[in-house]
Motif scaffolding. Sequence first.
Motif, PDB file in Angstrom:
ATOM      1  N   SER A   1       2.751  13.496  22.333  1.00 25.11           N
ATOM      2  CA  SER A   1       2.104  12.867  23.490  1.00 25.11           C
ATOM      3  C   SER A   1       1.875  11.387  23.249  1.00 25.11           C
ATOM      4  O   SER A   1       2.127  10.546  24.133  1.00 25.11           O
ATOM      5  N   THR A   2       1.393  11.061  22.038  1.00 21.27           N
ATOM      6  CA  THR A   2       1.166   9.651  21.723  1.00 21.27           C
ATOM      7  C   THR A   2       2.480   8.870  21.743  1.00 21.27           C
ATOM      8  O   THR A   2       2.550   7.751  22.289  1.00 21.27           O
ATOM      9  N   GLY A   3       3.554   9.425  21.165  1.00 17.19           N
ATOM     10  CA  GLY A   3       4.853   8.757  21.179  1.00 17.19           C
ATOM     11  C   GLY A   3       5.381   8.574  22.581  1.00 17.19           C
ATOM     12  O   GLY A   3       5.956   7.511  22.918  1.00 17.19           O
ATOM     13  N   ALA A   4       5.221   9.575  23.444  1.00 18.01           N
ATOM     14  CA  ALA A   4       5.700   9.462  24.832  1.00 18.01           C
ATOM     15  C   ALA A   4       4.943   8.378  25.580  1.00 18.01           C
ATOM     16  O   ALA A   4       5.538   7.609  26.363  1.00 18.01           O
ATOM     17  N   ILE A   5       3.646   8.300  25.361  1.00 22.17           N
ATOM     18  CA  ILE A   5       2.858   7.261  26.043  1.00 22.17           C
ATOM     19  C   ILE A   5       3.298   5.872  25.585  1.00 22.17           C
ATOM     20  O   ILE A   5       3.450   4.933  26.400  1.00 22.17           O
ATOM     21  N   LEU A   6       3.526   5.726  24.275  1.00 27.09           N
ATOM     22  CA  LEU A   6       3.984   4.434  23.760  1.00 27.09           C
ATOM     23  C   LEU A   6       5.361   4.063  24.325  1.00 27.09           C
ATOM     24  O   LEU A   6       5.623   2.894  24.650  1.00 27.09           O
TER      25      LEU A   6
ATOM     26  N   LEU B   1      -3.101  24.513  13.797  1.00 26.44           N
ATOM     27  CA  LEU B   1      -3.306  23.118  13.409  1.00 26.44           C
ATOM     28  C   LEU B   1      -2.002  22.330  13.481  1.00 26.44           C
ATOM     29  O   LEU B   1      -1.975  21.165  13.915  1.00 26.44           O
ATOM     30  N   THR B   2      -0.902  22.947  13.065  1.00 28.10           N
ATOM     31  CA  THR B   2       0.395  22.276  13.120  1.00 28.10           C
ATOM     32  C   THR B   2       0.811  21.994  14.558  1.00 28.10           C
ATOM     33  O   THR B   2       1.279  20.886  14.891  1.00 28.10           O
ATOM     34  N   LEU B   3       0.650  22.988  15.435  1.00 29.78           N
ATOM     35  CA  LEU B   3       0.997  22.788  16.849  1.00 29.78           C
ATOM     36  C   LEU B   3       0.127  21.720  17.490  1.00 29.78           C
ATOM     37  O   LEU B   3       0.611  20.896  18.277  1.00 29.78           O
ATOM     38  N   LEU B   4      -1.161  21.723  17.165  1.00 26.24           N
ATOM     39  CA  LEU B   4      -2.053  20.705  17.721  1.00 26.24           C
ATOM     40  C   LEU B   4      -1.636  19.308  17.271  1.00 26.24           C
ATOM     41  O   LEU B   4      -1.577  18.366  18.087  1.00 26.24           O
ATOM     42  N   ASN B   5      -1.304  19.181  15.994  1.00 25.92           N
ATOM     43  CA  ASN B   5      -0.860  17.884  15.489  1.00 25.92           C
ATOM     44  C   ASN B   5       0.457  17.464  16.146  1.00 25.92           C
ATOM     45  O   ASN B   5       0.656  16.291  16.495  1.00 25.92           O
ATOM     46  N   GLY B   6       1.385  18.427  16.344  1.00 21.11           N
ATOM     47  CA  GLY B   6       2.659  18.120  16.988  1.00 21.11           C
ATOM     48  C   GLY B   6       2.473  17.673  18.424  1.00 21.11           C
ATOM     49  O   GLY B   6       3.111  16.708  18.875  1.00 21.11           O
ATOM     50  N   VAL B   7       1.605  18.370  19.174  1.00 23.67           N
ATOM     51  CA  VAL B   7       1.352  17.993  20.569  1.00 23.67           C
ATOM     52  C   VAL B   7       0.761  16.596  20.648  1.00 23.67           C
ATOM     53  O   VAL B   7       1.164  15.765  21.482  1.00 23.67           O
ATOM     54  N   LEU B   8      -0.220  16.306  19.783  1.00 30.97           N
ATOM     55  CA  LEU B   8      -0.836  14.982  19.791  1.00 30.97           C
ATOM     56  C   LEU B   8       0.180  13.901  19.420  1.00 30.97           C
ATOM     57  O   LEU B   8       0.209  12.820  20.031  1.00 30.97           O
ATOM     58  N   LEU B   9       1.038  14.197  18.431  1.00 28.13           N
ATOM     59  CA  LEU B   9       2.026  13.208  17.998  1.00 28.13           C
ATOM     60  C   LEU B   9       3.053  12.937  19.088  1.00 28.13           C
ATOM     61  O   LEU B   9       3.372  11.769  19.390  1.00 28.13           O
TER      62      LEU B   9
ATOM     63  N   LEU C   1      13.755   7.984  22.338  1.00 26.66           N
ATOM     64  CA  LEU C   1      13.801   9.438  22.257  1.00 26.66           C
ATOM     65  C   LEU C   1      14.247   9.903  20.888  1.00 26.66           C
ATOM     66  O   LEU C   1      13.690  10.862  20.322  1.00 26.66           O
ATOM     67  N   LEU C   2      15.289   9.231  20.347  1.00 28.40           N
ATOM     68  CA  LEU C   2      15.744   9.602  19.006  1.00 28.40           C
ATOM     69  C   LEU C   2      14.635   9.384  17.971  1.00 28.40           C
ATOM     70  O   LEU C   2      14.392  10.221  17.095  1.00 28.40           O
ATOM     71  N   ALA C   3      13.950   8.226  18.094  1.00 29.94           N
ATOM     72  CA  ALA C   3      12.850   7.949  17.162  1.00 29.94           C
ATOM     73  C   ALA C   3      11.713   8.949  17.336  1.00 29.94           C
ATOM     74  O   ALA C   3      11.114   9.426  16.357  1.00 29.94           O
ATOM     75  N   LEU C   4      11.419   9.320  18.601  1.00 28.92           N
ATOM     76  CA  LEU C   4      10.328  10.262  18.862  1.00 28.92           C
ATOM     77  C   LEU C   4      10.648  11.643  18.296  1.00 28.92           C
ATOM     78  O   LEU C   4       9.772  12.309  17.702  1.00 28.92           O
ATOM     79  N   VAL C   5      11.909  12.075  18.444  1.00 27.71           N
ATOM     80  CA  VAL C   5      12.311  13.367  17.887  1.00 27.71           C
ATOM     81  C   VAL C   5      12.192  13.358  16.368  1.00 27.71           C
ATOM     82  O   VAL C   5      11.665  14.289  15.745  1.00 27.71           O
ATOM     83  N   GLY C   6      12.691  12.267  15.754  1.00 24.01           N
ATOM     84  CA  GLY C   6      12.618  12.179  14.294  1.00 24.01           C
ATOM     85  C   GLY C   6      11.189  12.153  13.788  1.00 24.01           C
ATOM     86  O   GLY C   6      10.822  12.859  12.834  1.00 24.01           O
ATOM     87  N   ILE C   7      10.363  11.327  14.436  1.00 20.67           N
ATOM     88  CA  ILE C   7       8.963  11.236  14.010  1.00 20.67           C
ATOM     89  C   ILE C   7       8.240  12.572  14.226  1.00 20.67           C
ATOM     90  O   ILE C   7       7.420  12.991  13.404  1.00 20.67           O
TER      91      ILE C   7
END
Length: 396
Positions: free
Chosen positions: A25-30, A15-23, A84-90
């Motif tokens: 991916s969503t940040g990269a698209i944004l 569940l943690t990995l799935l949430n991380g992948v979704l998060l 990238l910094l914001a995406l890593v932190g988030i």
Amino acid sequence: MIRRPRIRPTLRLRLTLLNGVLLVSTGAILMFLAWLLVRDGAQLTDQLAPGSTVTLADGRILDAVQWEQQLTDAASRELVVTGLLALVGISIVGVAGAYAVAGQALRPLHQVTATARRLGEATLDQRIGYSGADDEVAELAKTFDAMLDRLTESFETQKRFVANASHELRTPLAVMRTEIDVTLSDDEADTGEYRRMATVVRDASERANGLVDALLVLARSEAQAGRPLGRRSECDLAQGTANALSAVRREVERIGLTVETDLAHAPVVGDPGLLDRLAGNLIENAVRYNHLHGRIWVRTGSEAGRSWLVVGNTGFEVDQADVPGLFEPFRRGGRERTGARGSGLGLSIVRAVCDAHAGTVRVVAQSGGGLEVTVELPAAGAAAVRGTDQSVTPQR
């Protein structure tokens, strides 16, 4: 060779990995969409005349196109670095939060596992007692607690059954041993004493043998429940009931019972031995727990794909609330019945035989005393043909 420990793909980790992948991916698209907006929004020179220049604050003069390109590159680099910094932190915060939330949500599952590991005959009283949100996990915890309640009840019933069966078997054995010891210790015992002892021993052995036979029938019936019957043939409940009535004719005449019968054709498919025992137990109970000059009524028939047998009798008054206890082995009216008449397995066998034949049994306490037992089984063949009335005893 030392084998390295392998990380278990636990549900929490997945569940943690799935949430991380979704998060991520969503940040990269944004970020990509923001980069496109910056690149497209900086196109200002299309509205200027060719050869236009821009004077900067430091006094430099640049071509408008060159200045626009520098501005776009600088904005893109800043956006990428900051994004990238914001995406890593988030992502770090999101994954850590997802891990904590998943652990909190799955805590009842760990409680279920821990409770299951601790369970034993002496710890069946333990429960999860989940008090969180009313979600799927709460439903699982409640289902597990309900299963433990059923297991506890089953174990208690089994213990009580074994204790009562042991008591019932020990009673005739104790009678036989006592009679033998008393007679053998009497130096003046004559042939009459030995014959009396033999009679008592025979009666006690018959009681023990009857109890063992009843236990075997009960075990056989319960083993057939929910499984295909080992023996299957077409039988008639009316014929089995008539045979059971004939077997108790002498006892019926002795206590002056009135028997009213309406035995119509009632075809069923099942184990003949078990079905005969079902009818025999109901008739024997109706006679055994009746009173002098009482009444018994017996009916059989078939209708709408169901064959039925009804056995009713007058007798001692029974509270309807005590009726469910009648089906428990060695119990009568919700009380222990060890040492009473009969083996105490009559209705237990009836219910087990009904379960083995996909049937039902219903008991209704009669006003003024007595019971009426109705057994329904799937009918065999076409609709039954109404038979004629039969009677096995004279009127009182």
